[in-house]
Design an enzyme around this catalytic site. Structure first.
Site, PDB file in Angstrom:
ATOM      1  N   GLY A   1     -11.953  -5.227   1.348  1.00 39.01           N
ATOM      2  CA  GLY A   1     -13.741  -4.772   1.796  1.00 39.01           C
ATOM      3  C   GLY A   1     -13.787  -3.722   0.242  1.00 39.01           C
ATOM      4  O   GLY A   1     -14.992  -4.430  -0.271  1.00 39.01           O
TER       5      GLY A   1
ATOM      6  N   ARG B   1       1.098  -0.864   0.405  1.00 41.23           N
ATOM      7  CA  ARG B   1      -0.166  -0.323  -0.381  1.00 41.23           C
ATOM      8  C   ARG B   1       0.574   1.518   0.004  1.00 41.23           C
ATOM      9  O   ARG B   1      -0.050   2.130  -0.427  1.00 41.23           O
ATOM     10  CB  ARG B   1      -0.838   0.011   1.688  1.00 41.23           C
ATOM     11  CG  ARG B   1      -2.178  -0.862   1.240  1.00 41.23           C
ATOM     12  CD  ARG B   1      -2.981  -1.157   2.261  1.00 41.23           C
ATOM     13  NE  ARG B   1      -4.562  -1.625   2.141  1.00 41.23           N
ATOM     14  CZ  ARG B   1      -5.154  -1.668   2.578  1.00 41.23           C
ATOM     15  NH1 ARG B   1      -5.259  -1.695   4.691  1.00 41.23           N
ATOM     16  NH2 ARG B   1      -6.184  -2.096   2.509  1.00 41.23           N
TER      17      ARG B   1
ATOM     18  N   LYS C   1     -14.076 -17.363   6.175  1.00 41.04           N
ATOM     19  CA  LYS C   1     -15.631 -17.243   6.390  1.00 41.04           C
ATOM     20  C   LYS C   1     -16.250 -17.554   4.950  1.00 41.04           C
ATOM     21  O   LYS C   1     -16.166 -16.713   4.463  1.00 41.04           O
ATOM     22  CB  LYS C   1     -15.947 -16.606   7.647  1.00 41.04           C
ATOM     23  CG  LYS C   1     -15.233 -16.489   8.921  1.00 41.04           C
ATOM     24  CD  LYS C   1     -15.957 -15.476   8.977  1.00 41.04           C
ATOM     25  CE  LYS C   1     -15.314 -14.992  10.585  1.00 41.04           C
ATOM     26  NZ  LYS C   1     -15.310 -13.719  11.923  1.00 41.04           N
TER      27      LYS C   1
ATOM     28  N   GLY D   1      -6.579  -8.225   0.664  1.00 37.25           N
ATOM     29  CA  GLY D   1      -5.355  -8.238   2.185  1.00 37.25           C
ATOM     30  C   GLY D   1      -4.871  -9.631   1.866  1.00 37.25           C
ATOM     31  O   GLY D   1      -2.947  -9.272   1.546  1.00 37.25           O
TER      32      GLY D   1
HETATM   33  C1  3PG Z   1      -8.912  -2.181   5.089  1.00 35.01           C
HETATM   34  O1  3PG Z   1      -7.151  -2.180   5.752  1.00 35.01           O
HETATM   35  O2  3PG Z   1      -9.449  -3.272   5.308  1.00 35.01           O
HETATM   36  C2  3PG Z   1      -8.687  -0.581   4.932  1.00 35.01           C
HETATM   37  O3  3PG Z   1      -7.349  -0.080   5.455  1.00 35.01           O
HETATM   38  C3  3PG Z   1     -10.078  -0.011   5.738  1.00 35.01           C
HETATM   39  O4  3PG Z   1     -10.106  -0.239   7.066  1.00 35.01           O
HETATM   40  P1  3PG Z   1     -11.079  -0.762   8.534  1.00 35.01           P
HETATM   41  O5  3PG Z   1     -11.210  -2.193   7.931  1.00 35.01           O
HETATM   42  O6  3PG Z   1     -10.732  -0.609   9.680  1.00 35.01           O
HETATM   43  O7  3PG Z   1     -11.880   0.419   8.153  1.00 35.01           O
HETATM   44 MG    MG Z   2     -11.241  -4.115   6.342  1.00 37.05          MG
END
Ligand code: 3PG
Ligand code: MG
Length: 395
Positions: free
Chosen positions: A377, A35, A197, A354
């Site tokens: 997400g 990132r 999940k 991620g």
């Molecule tokens: C992530 O890694 O999913 C984003 O940086 C957003 O973070 P969050 O899920 O804590 O809102």
């Molecule tokens: Mg997240």
């Protein structure tokens, strides 16, 4: 949507929302800097134009006040290296010190603000807080695709205080690449869904059933499918209340003519640890006291064949507990197959999420697939067809 390419930053202070929410180990070493590296083109465009950049981000999920372990100061050495200059730091994202540092910033200089989530107003999308942040710069650049699914003060709300709202290169590239698998996917189109999940992936899987030819399901969530089909899963991960849903998904896939591929064998362990005893068993035959932590060799063969016959590949979620070296074989093998499909067969491969991005980078394949998304997400929600507040705020 205006992008940084079409904007001249000379003499401007650009307030840039980035997603520096990177994984850190106990000594605050960054374990995956994707990132950070991703933002280099945007930041360099700003400073090379003769502008200055004020970078803002969140890190982790602090409870609404300062927490040492979530301080962004830990990533300053990595930023110095990435941007080839000394990055300044404001230990509070608003207030007098941030205002002074921002005001004294010279062309070519970069300032990082402390974690935005040290104020609960950030996540609440508080307008007054957004306005305070907005006062620090002249133009708002949103390059935080990874956080674009959040309607937070810095990701969406502050846009209203600027006439100049610009998408960074990360934001632009993410949307371009996501669209490649959303609309114009070349066939066969295979989605590989993994992770722990079913509940996290249910919406995206349902959506994908309308577009993909093949759906490969691996990782922790498969044990719920196996259990639902009457198999034995030992003490493997189970979402007991999702078994019916799992069976329904399979039925829907059949109705829509989507071929589903699931593991035929698993590597299981007698303990959740890298050094646990291991054995390979057929799917549905995991003994009591054992748990599945990876896909087995027959499954690797099966999944590899499907991947190699694909022209478009979307991968989200690992095939096993790849953080344990002894259970990373399946995930690494799929990464290898995706690379091969990309390099040798000209397939378009998008790695999202991620964990799958970390896995691909950890295996050293980050540069050998078509695109590694910085969004977890956010990418999933975009693929589900949702409007991302961080994107909408740029229109
Ligand atoms: C992530 O890694 O999913 C984003 O940086 C957003 O973070 P969050 O899920 O804590 O809102
Ligand atoms: Mg997240």
């Amino acid at each position: 949507m205006k992008t940084v390419d079409a904007y001249n930053f000379a003499g401007k202070k650009a307030l840039v929302r980035v997603d520096f929410n990177v994984p850190l180990d106990k000594e605050f070493n960054i374990t995956d800097d994707t990132r950070i590296r991703a933002t280099i083109p945007t930041v360099m465009k700003i400073v090379n134009d003769g502008g200055s950049a004020i970078l803002m981000s969140h890190l982790g999920r602090p409870k609404g006040g300062p927490e040492e372990k979530y301080s962004l100061k830990h990533i300053i050495p990595a930023l110095n290296e990435a941007f080839g200059r000394e990055v300044k730091f404001a230990d509070d994202c608003i207030g007098q010190s941030a205002a002074d540092l921002a005001a004294s910033l010279q062309p070519g200089e970069i300032l990082l603000l402390e974690n935005l989530r040290f104020y609960k107003e950030e996540e609440k999308g508080d307008v007054a807080f957004a306005e305070k942040l907005a006062k620090l710069g002249d133009v708002w650049v949103n390059d935080a695709f990874g956080t674009a699914h959040r309607a937070h003060a810095s990701t969406a709300v502050m846009g209203q205080f600027f006439t100049d709202r610009v998408a960074g290169y990360v934001m632009e590239a993410e949307l371009v690449n996501a669209k490649k698998v959303l609309g114009e996917a070349e066939r066969p189109f295979t989605a590989i869904m993994g992770g722990a999940k079913i509940s996290d992936k249910i919406l995206i899987i349902e959506k994908l059933l309308d577009t993909v030819d093949n759906l490969i399901i691996g990782g922790g969530m498969t044990y719920t499918f196996t259990k639902a089909q009457g198999g034995q899963i030992g003490k493997s991960l189970l979402e007991a209340d999702k078994q019916e849903l799992a069976l329904e998904l399979l039925k829907k896939a059949e109705q829509k003519g989507v071929k589903i591929y699931m593991p035929v064998d698993n590597v299981c362990a007698d303990d959740f640890s890298n050094d646990a005893n291991r054995q390979v068993v057929r799917t549905g035959q995991i003994p009591d006291g054992w748990e599945g932590l990876d896909i087995g060799p027959e499954t690797v063969k099966l999944f590899t064949e499907v991947v190699l016959a694909s022209k478009t590949i979307l991968w989200n979620g690992p095939m096993g507990v790849f953080e344990f070296e002894n259970f990373a074989t399946g995930t690494n093998a799929i990464a290898e197959a995706v690379v091969k499909a990309t390099e040798e067969n000209g397939a378009f491969s998008l790695i999202g999420g991620g964990d799958s991005a970390s896995a691909v980078n950890q295996a050293g394949y980050g540069d050998r697939v078509s695109y590694v998304s910085t969004g977890g997400g956010a990418l999933l929600e975009y693929m589900e067809g949702k409007t991302l507040p961080g994107v909408a705020a740029l229109d």
